[in-house]
Design a protein around this motif. Sequence first.
Motif, PDB file in Angstrom:
ATOM      1  N   UNK A 192      48.656  55.486  23.592  1.00  0.00           N
ATOM      2  CA  UNK A 192      49.982  56.586  24.162  1.00  0.00           C
ATOM      3  C   UNK A 192      50.527  56.209  24.122  1.00  0.00           C
ATOM      4  N   UNK A 193      50.613  54.973  24.145  1.00  0.00           N
ATOM      5  CA  UNK A 193      52.573  54.315  23.550  1.00  0.00           C
ATOM      6  C   UNK A 193      52.389  53.539  22.719  1.00  0.00           C
ATOM      7  N   UNK A 194      51.685  53.472  21.640  1.00  0.00           N
ATOM      8  CA  UNK A 194      52.162  53.989  19.949  1.00  0.00           C
ATOM      9  C   UNK A 194      52.393  54.537  19.472  1.00  0.00           C
ATOM     10  N   UNK A 195      51.173  56.411  20.064  1.00  0.00           N
ATOM     11  CA  UNK A 195      51.903  57.062  20.048  1.00  0.00           C
ATOM     12  C   UNK A 195      53.604  57.401  19.903  1.00  0.00           C
ATOM     13  N   UNK A 210      58.238  61.079  21.778  1.00  0.00           N
ATOM     14  CA  UNK A 210      57.482  61.635  22.578  1.00  0.00           C
ATOM     15  C   UNK A 210      57.158  61.291  23.755  1.00  0.00           C
ATOM     16  N   UNK A 211      58.522  61.430  25.006  1.00  0.00           N
ATOM     17  CA  UNK A 211      58.114  60.743  26.269  1.00  0.00           C
ATOM     18  C   UNK A 211      56.962  60.954  26.706  1.00  0.00           C
ATOM     19  N   UNK A 221      61.246  64.971  25.181  1.00  0.00           N
ATOM     20  CA  UNK A 221      60.259  65.720  25.701  1.00  0.00           C
ATOM     21  C   UNK A 221      59.425  66.936  24.762  1.00  0.00           C
ATOM     22  N   UNK A 222      58.628  66.807  24.310  1.00  0.00           N
ATOM     23  CA  UNK A 222      57.388  68.166  23.813  1.00  0.00           C
ATOM     24  C   UNK A 222      57.594  69.676  24.878  1.00  0.00           C
ATOM     25  N   UNK A 223      57.682  69.859  24.075  1.00  0.00           N
ATOM     26  CA  UNK A 223      57.453  71.934  24.976  1.00  0.00           C
ATOM     27  C   UNK A 223      56.944  72.665  23.632  1.00  0.00           C
ATOM     28  N   UNK A 224      55.767  72.797  24.637  1.00  0.00           N
ATOM     29  CA  UNK A 224      55.070  73.572  23.745  1.00  0.00           C
ATOM     30  C   UNK A 224      53.929  72.845  23.249  1.00  0.00           C
TER      31      UNK A 224
END
Length: 127
Positions: free
Chosen positions: A61-64, A70-71, A124-127
Amino acid sequence: MRLVLTGLIFAGGLMFLLIGIGFLIDPASSGVDFGMKADGPQGLSTMRADMTAFFVVAAVSMVLGAWRRNGDLLLVAAALFGIALTGRIVSLIADGTYDGFAFPMLVEAVTVIVLLIASRVLPHRIG
């Protein structure tokens, strides 16, 4: 600031990934570094499964999150390390201190703080 946070998170994620792989390959040796000793095959299996899962999920999750900027992904690792830090605080109150108790707490606290800051700074990604 974004570049520095991204680099710190990426480097930390790679370090945690190596720790997780260490538990997968040789849980007995890796456990010694964490003050754990396996009690036979069941203990080795538990260390191999649980510690690998903790560190690999946090690392991925940190690397991605850093790679994709992507926060939201960073909050997964922040939650894992935040819960671990909470467990250490409870243990500190219930069981007392031991040699070197502060270092893992410091690592977890710094990791949580950096990840929470980065989760606000990175989009942040929405959707």
